[in-house]
Scaffold this active site. Structure first.
Site, mmCIF file in Angstrom:
data_model
loop_
_atom_site.group_PDB
_atom_site.id
_atom_site.type_symbol
_atom_site.label_atom_id
_atom_site.label_comp_id
_atom_site.label_asym_id
_atom_site.label_seq_id
_atom_site.Cartn_x
_atom_site.Cartn_y
_atom_site.Cartn_z
ATOM 1 C CG ASN A 194 -0.296 -0.008 2.527
ATOM 2 O OD1 ASN A 194 0.735 0.645 2.721
ATOM 3 N ND2 ASN A 194 -0.861 -0.739 3.478
ATOM 4 C CG LEU A 195 0.899 6.173 -0.700
ATOM 5 C CD1 LEU A 195 1.777 6.108 -1.950
ATOM 6 C CD2 LEU A 195 -0.125 7.303 -0.815
ATOM 7 C CD GLU A 197 2.117 -2.488 3.449
ATOM 8 O OE1 GLU A 197 1.671 -3.219 4.349
ATOM 9 O OE2 GLU A 197 1.861 -2.666 2.236
ATOM 10 C CG ASP A 263 -5.811 -10.187 3.423
ATOM 11 O OD1 ASP A 263 -4.596 -9.936 3.282
ATOM 12 O OD2 ASP A 263 -6.343 -10.408 4.527
#
Length: 473
Positions: A194-195, A197, A263
């Site tokens: 995600n952004l 991370e 997920d």
């Protein structure tokens, strides 16, 4: 970008990673505790759902794809709950069981559809990487995609060995990364941070241009096949070497809970790629799936019918003119939602007020109306030379524009009996002044428990009369 529903039943996927149990305590809240300024929840329901890597496998299975799961659990009731839930969903689970460590449990206290508190029961797993690798290698020959679902809980300690094992089998590896060391994912086919991370690795990105530049450099450094950055309400961005960036806007209509959205993305990606979809199409499907799942409460999976309906909305085929194959798909989905299917047929050569009134009355017999239209050859045989006045494409287009009509399909035979046998409507409707037993297909529909209705025609409304009047003018 053209989207279609993949053949998920031919797309086996193996998931390896951190397995956990998402437990929910649901109850009502009506007062504040006298002991502390906190609400008192009267627990009325306890619900367990597979979480983490188990949720990824569950999502894959929910799409109809064969799913296998390798992970680590304790020897406790939480493990048994996971085993039972996954087995019921058709997931083949292979768990390394540790006697002296608990299965990871995320407990959420819920009231009135709001999360009040989350409690985590976990310890970093002391796993045997060699044993986990052995389990994975024994399953690789039977799958088309490997997913590394990494939550940093200790199940995955040999990322490179797993990636190399998959590459030896010619199997792409998708990784949902965690932590600040992406070096462990070197050589993966695709990673999906995600952004937050992503920026924890490359630094803050002021705009999309900087995100693309830093993403390209990260791909080069780690020898990645592709990089997908999920960006919440801003959608997602796919980067590939020697390809233009692909930016997809978010598709969520309403956001209730983002739990498990990542997920859902990687599971839909994995199943789509395993089914033979190209990466851009797989990403677009994953984007649609994420838009569905954030509209649900808690850790949730989406079903194949839900995704199919989203694809149909995207392609503009939720209503209107359809092939027989498309019609059977949407009818199946509508029936799964408990909707009553109504079927009628005719030539509808010159649409007039009588037709419109009749179709509105037919639609009132159920929830969805299918109109089957005789093709040009069929009309000519039934009505004689010079008919139809309008081609079948034009007749179907006009019918599809009516509010009462959901789906329009054509047939080439003189009667729609073959189509009726495939659609199996709940209600067969015909206009006229004859008995039910004279309606073509009535015996077939009544044999499986359907209903046949004859509706009266509007007086002084006839296509044949209109044609004759025009010819005499």
């Amino acid at each position: 970008m053209k989207l279609s529903m993949p053949r998920f039943d031919q797309a086996p996927v193996l998931v390896v990673g951190d397995v956990m149990l998402d437990r929910y305590w649901h109850g009502g809240t009506s007062r504040i505790s006298p002991e502390a300024p906190v609400p008192v929840v009267k627990v009325e329901q306890i619900e367990d759902r597979p979480g983490g890597a188990a949720n990824v496998a569950l999502n894959i299975a929910a799409l109809g794809a064969p799913a296998a799961l390798v992970g680590v659990t304790g020897e406790d009731e939480a493990r048994q709950s996971l085993v039972d839930s996954l087995a019921a969903a058709g997931v083949r689970a292979h768990f390394q069981c540790l006697e002296h460590q608990p299965t990871i449990v995320k407990l959420r206290v819920m009231s009135r559809h709001q999360q009040l508190l989350r409690m985590d029961f976990e310890e970093p797993f002391d796993t045997d990487p060699a044993a986990l690798l052995t389990d994975v290698e024994s399953l690789l020959a039977g799958v088309k995609v490997l997913v590394l679902s990494d939550y940093g809980k200790g199940a995955l300690k040999n990322h490179q060995a797993l990636i190399q094992a998959a590459r030896r089998h010619g199997i792409p590896v998708l990784a949902d990364p965690k932590g600040k060391d992406f070096e462990i994912y070197r050589g993966a086919s695709l990673i999906t941070p995600n952004l937050g991370e992503f920026e924890a690795i490359v630094g803050h990105c002021a705009d999309e241009a900087e995100l693309v530049a830093k993403g390209a450099e990260l791909m080069r450094q780690l020898e990645l096949g592709a990089l997908l950055v999920t960006r919440g309400e801003h959608g997602m961005t796919l980067l590939r070497p020697e390809h233009a960036p692909l930016h997809l806007p978010a598709r969520a209509r309403e956001v209730f809970d983002v739990t498990g959205a990542g997920d859902t993305v990687i599971s839909t990606l994995a199943a789509s790629l395993a089914a033979g979809e190209e990466l851009p199409q797989a990403v677009a499907l994953a984007n649609l799936a994420a838009g569905i799942v954030v509209g649900k409460l808690g850790t949730a999976a989406i079903s194949a019918p839900e995704l199919r309906r989203a694809v149909q909305r995207e392609e503009g085929s939720e209503r209107g003119v359809m092939t027989v194959e498309q019609l059977l798909t949407v009818v199946e989905d509508a029936r799964a939602q408990g909707e009553k299917i109504v079927f009628t047929n005719g030539c509808f050569d010159i649409l007039h007020a009588g037709h419109v009134t009749y179709l509105e009355q037919a639609r009132a017999q159920g929830d969805r109306l299918v109109v089957a239209v005789n093709d040009d050859g069929s009309v000519s045989r039934l009505k004689g030379p010079g008919r139809p006045i309008n081609s079948v494409d034009r007749r179907m287009a006009v019918l599809a524009g009516l509010e009462a009509v959901d789906w329009v399909v054509c047939f080439a035979e003189d009667t729609p009996e073959n189509l009726l046998a495939q659609v199996r409507p709940d209600v067969l409707v015909k206009g006229g002044d004859y008995g039910v037993d004279q309606v073509v297909g009535a015996d077939l529909v009544k044999a499986y428990g359907g209903v046949v209705k004859v509706l009266g025609l509007v007086e002084n409304s006839s296509t044949t009369a209109i044609v004759e009047k025009i010819r005499k003018a």
